[in-house]
Design a protein around this motif. Sequence first.
Motif, PDB file in Angstrom:
ATOM      1  N   UNK A  89      68.161  53.772  52.275  1.00 28.25           N
ATOM      2  CA  UNK A  89      67.985  53.238  53.623  1.00 28.25           C
ATOM      3  C   UNK A  89      66.747  52.346  53.692  1.00 28.25           C
ATOM      4  N   UNK A  90      66.641  51.521  54.744  1.00 32.47           N
ATOM      5  CA  UNK A  90      65.445  50.677  54.871  1.00 32.47           C
ATOM      6  C   UNK A  90      64.181  51.521  54.946  1.00 32.47           C
ATOM      7  N   UNK A  91      63.104  50.989  54.382  1.00 31.03           N
ATOM      8  CA  UNK A  91      61.811  51.650  54.464  1.00 31.03           C
ATOM      9  C   UNK A  91      61.101  51.303  55.751  1.00 31.03           C
ATOM     10  N   UNK A  92      59.807  51.613  55.798  1.00 24.91           N
ATOM     11  CA  UNK A  92      59.033  51.402  57.031  1.00 24.91           C
ATOM     12  C   UNK A  92      58.786  49.922  57.302  1.00 24.91           C
ATOM     13  N   UNK A  93      58.665  49.125  56.249  1.00 22.34           N
ATOM     14  CA  UNK A  93      58.399  47.688  56.380  1.00 22.34           C
ATOM     15  C   UNK A  93      57.108  47.443  57.142  1.00 22.34           C
ATOM     16  N   UNK A  94      56.081  48.163  56.751  1.00 21.85           N
ATOM     17  CA  UNK A  94      54.790  48.079  57.439  1.00 21.85           C
ATOM     18  C   UNK A  94      53.824  47.102  56.784  1.00 21.85           C
ATOM     19  N   UNK A  95      54.011  46.818  55.507  1.00 25.65           N
ATOM     20  CA  UNK A  95      53.036  46.035  54.747  1.00 25.65           C
ATOM     21  C   UNK A  95      53.521  44.599  54.583  1.00 25.65           C
ATOM     22  N   UNK A  96      52.667  43.647  54.943  1.00 29.26           N
ATOM     23  CA  UNK A  96      52.977  42.222  54.759  1.00 29.26           C
ATOM     24  C   UNK A  96      52.428  41.735  53.424  1.00 29.26           C
ATOM     25  N   UNK A  97      51.174  42.075  53.135  1.00 27.26           N
ATOM     26  CA  UNK A  97      50.503  41.610  51.923  1.00 27.26           C
ATOM     27  C   UNK A  97      49.706  42.742  51.310  1.00 27.26           C
ATOM     28  N   UNK A  98      49.757  42.869  49.992  1.00 28.22           N
ATOM     29  CA  UNK A  98      48.932  43.842  49.279  1.00 28.22           C
ATOM     30  C   UNK A  98      47.804  43.134  48.536  1.00 28.22           C
ATOM     31  N   UNK A  99      46.671  43.779  48.490  1.00 24.51           N
ATOM     32  CA  UNK A  99      45.523  43.277  47.729  1.00 24.51           C
ATOM     33  C   UNK A  99      45.787  43.498  46.244  1.00 24.51           C
ATOM     34  N   UNK A 100      46.012  42.418  45.509  1.00 20.76           N
ATOM     35  CA  UNK A 100      46.355  42.516  44.100  1.00 20.76           C
ATOM     36  C   UNK A 100      45.179  42.956  43.227  1.00 20.76           C
ATOM     37  N   UNK A 101      43.990  42.997  43.803  1.00 19.04           N
ATOM     38  CA  UNK A 101      42.797  43.380  43.039  1.00 19.04           C
ATOM     39  C   UNK A 101      42.247  44.732  43.481  1.00 19.04           C
ATOM     40  N   UNK A 102      43.051  45.479  44.220  1.00 14.79           N
ATOM     41  CA  UNK A 102      42.552  46.732  44.785  1.00 14.79           C
ATOM     42  C   UNK A 102      42.112  47.716  43.702  1.00 14.79           C
ATOM     43  N   UNK A 103      42.879  47.845  42.620  1.00 13.11           N
ATOM     44  CA  UNK A 103      42.508  48.782  41.552  1.00 13.11           C
ATOM     45  C   UNK A 103      41.242  48.330  40.836  1.00 13.11           C
ATOM     46  N   UNK A 104      41.087  47.030  40.649  1.00 16.26           N
ATOM     47  CA  UNK A 104      39.866  46.525  40.033  1.00 16.26           C
ATOM     48  C   UNK A 104      38.656  46.811  40.916  1.00 16.26           C
ATOM     49  N   UNK A 105      38.801  46.585  42.218  1.00 14.97           N
ATOM     50  CA  UNK A 105      37.709  46.868  43.145  1.00 14.97           C
ATOM     51  C   UNK A 105      37.376  48.352  43.141  1.00 14.97           C
ATOM     52  N   UNK A 106      38.415  49.183  43.081  1.00 19.09           N
ATOM     53  CA  UNK A 106      38.197  50.624  43.056  1.00 19.09           C
ATOM     54  C   UNK A 106      37.438  51.040  41.801  1.00 19.09           C
ATOM     55  N   UNK A 107      37.804  50.442  40.655  1.00 19.51           N
ATOM     56  CA  UNK A 107      37.122  50.770  39.404  1.00 19.51           C
ATOM     57  C   UNK A 107      35.645  50.402  39.475  1.00 19.51           C
ATOM     58  N   UNK A 108      35.345  49.260  40.056  1.00 16.29           N
ATOM     59  CA  UNK A 108      33.959  48.834  40.205  1.00 16.29           C
ATOM     60  C   UNK A 108      33.185  49.786  41.117  1.00 16.29           C
ATOM     61  N   UNK A 109      33.813  50.199  42.207  1.00 18.25           N
ATOM     62  CA  UNK A 109      33.166  51.129  43.129  1.00 18.25           C
ATOM     63  C   UNK A 109      32.976  52.501  42.485  1.00 18.25           C
ATOM     64  N   UNK A 110      33.900  52.917  41.632  1.00 24.57           N
ATOM     65  CA  UNK A 110      33.716  54.162  40.879  1.00 24.57           C
ATOM     66  C   UNK A 110      32.515  54.067  39.946  1.00 24.57           C
ATOM     67  N   UNK A 111      32.355  52.921  39.286  1.00 21.31           N
ATOM     68  CA  UNK A 111      31.198  52.720  38.413  1.00 21.31           C
ATOM     69  C   UNK A 111      29.901  52.795  39.213  1.00 21.31           C
ATOM     70  N   UNK A 112      29.895  52.156  40.383  1.00 18.46           N
ATOM     71  CA  UNK A 112      28.701  52.199  41.221  1.00 18.46           C
ATOM     72  C   UNK A 112      28.375  53.634  41.637  1.00 18.46           C
ATOM     73  N   UNK A 113      29.407  54.384  42.009  1.00 21.77           N
ATOM     74  CA  UNK A 113      29.186  55.778  42.404  1.00 21.77           C
ATOM     75  C   UNK A 113      28.602  56.581  41.233  1.00 21.77           C
ATOM     76  N   UNK A 114      29.146  56.357  40.051  1.00 23.27           N
ATOM     77  CA  UNK A 114      28.667  57.083  38.877  1.00 23.27           C
ATOM     78  C   UNK A 114      27.208  56.771  38.569  1.00 23.27           C
TER      79      UNK A 114
END
Length: 617
Positions: A89-114
Amino acid sequence: MNTSTPSRHRRATRHIRAVIQILSTAMLGILLLLNITPLLAYAQSETDVTELGVVKLANALEEGKITSVEAVQEYLDRIKAYDKKIGDKPGLNAIVTLNQHALEEAAELDKERASGHIRGPLHGIPVLVKDNINTADMPTSQGNQALATYQPKQDATAVQRLKYAGAIVLGKTNMAEFAMFWDTVSSVNGRTYNPYDPTKNINGSSGGTGAAIAASLAAIGLGTESCGSITDVSSFTNLVGFRPTVGLGSMAGVDYNPLGDAIGPLALSVEDAAMLLDVLAGTDPKDPWTSEADSHKSDSYLASLKGSTLKGARIGYVIAPFGGYDYSPGPESDGIFSTTEDAISVLEAQGATVVKIPLNRSWWNKYAPQNASFWATTGHENFFVRTEATWPKGLAELTEPKDAINFGDIVKGSPKMEKTAVEWVMGDDKQPRDEAGFTAAVNARHTFAQGVDELFTSYKLDALAYPTVAAPPAKVHENPGELLDSEQFGTHCGWANFTGRPVVSVPVGFADHFPVGLSMLGSQFGDVKLLGFAYNLEQAAPHRKTPELTPSLLHTAGSTGTTASSDPSTGSDEASSGNAPFTSSSGMSPSAVALSLAAVLAAAIVLISLFVRRRKK
């Protein structure tokens, strides 16, 4: 002729090596098909982001129970599972655009936290942003097909503050076309569906954010509200929706409506909403409405909740949707009123005095006559003039003049635009602001605000409460372009929009298996006290539940550890995780099944390798 033993051994070895290659390829194929990255994220973290929200996720990150990379991956997996299709069945259709660099940004923020560096209270937390809030690294479509690649050159101030606090903007959410309607349908992304019942309206215009946060596609989301776009949507999606005092947070780089708009959170809890307000509140030189914000904002809206109380509070209660002079509720609203009356009883049990306030026709005629106009109807194209952006190629040249974006260009470039939306925006095409009409709208708002001030003074009120939406949701039409404005009655949105006062909608239960919200309206810059009232109501009677349509992906049904509670109105105890369409018959999650298959194949390869070595010896 008999084959020698060494020849047989060599042939057997070749066959075994071929089998190993086939099994290895099969294992690799399975992992690629099922996406190895989310599987590894699942394997590494026991923390489930479903119903986690901002405050709990921040604590989990600080305690090392989950990393930002793992959190982002879990949210991306939920988006993959629930946004475009849910089963067949159809999904929620809530997202228009995804940040393609989100995982990279998360990795950088993890490094900063560490390394011991924490940017702010949202460090490493994924958030979603409505698609009329400018982002310099993702397009801002305003819900419009022709603007699908419209790229602002600067973040809105709200986005800047999110990033400064360490947030990861995970993506942009769907909205009603140019935020115009009480339904979430856009020419850029189609209709957003309600995770609690896809056959019913999700409301608008921030429906994409509402659906996404209700389904835990991010920790929290930003919406904007002219009239009900945050609170009405939150009521229909079992969320806390908070519209702050106009001027407490900056609207620079957000929307194009010069009257009454505010930006605010749609959240899983009052604590989450307060935490986001701590980040958003404050004076911004780019928004003159915020000139007094610093002098009024709290040291911490989140910390203030712990010392808040309803004892001694005086709260008025009305059933008066805007235009209340001609509103006649039918029996279909009985369940909503019964549910909000129960919430009023909770307020009283917590020590508040609730005063029921009748508003007769004479009050409405005095403070909100039917011929009053509260909106600026032209001049909205100025948004494109004053916003630095890279325009979609060839868009401005579609109509005269060729060097500016007009609504004529937008309509010509948007063949999927619904006819009512076309009619509305074309009335504003190449039109300067109607100064007389604008002044009349400002004066009408002042008059209504005086009437509300009078109610607060005469009844000695700390807040005014009402059903967020006094009518049940309209049914979704087969044609996703059909709008529901003429069918979706009962909004109380004018109480906040036309006064600039803060308002919060809190989940208070279900009527006919559909979420119901109670709104409370506070005093200007009285956001601290108002959030405190909402927090005490929520804590005394929590009603937040995970939609059955979007259960946890990490755990079996019924074990998500969410904040589910029994709902008397439904006559049954509704499991927070519901019927999990993505769990196997054995009760294992998709990730566990995939890892089990991979483990079996790996074990087979190891055993065959050992057998080969033994035969060689």
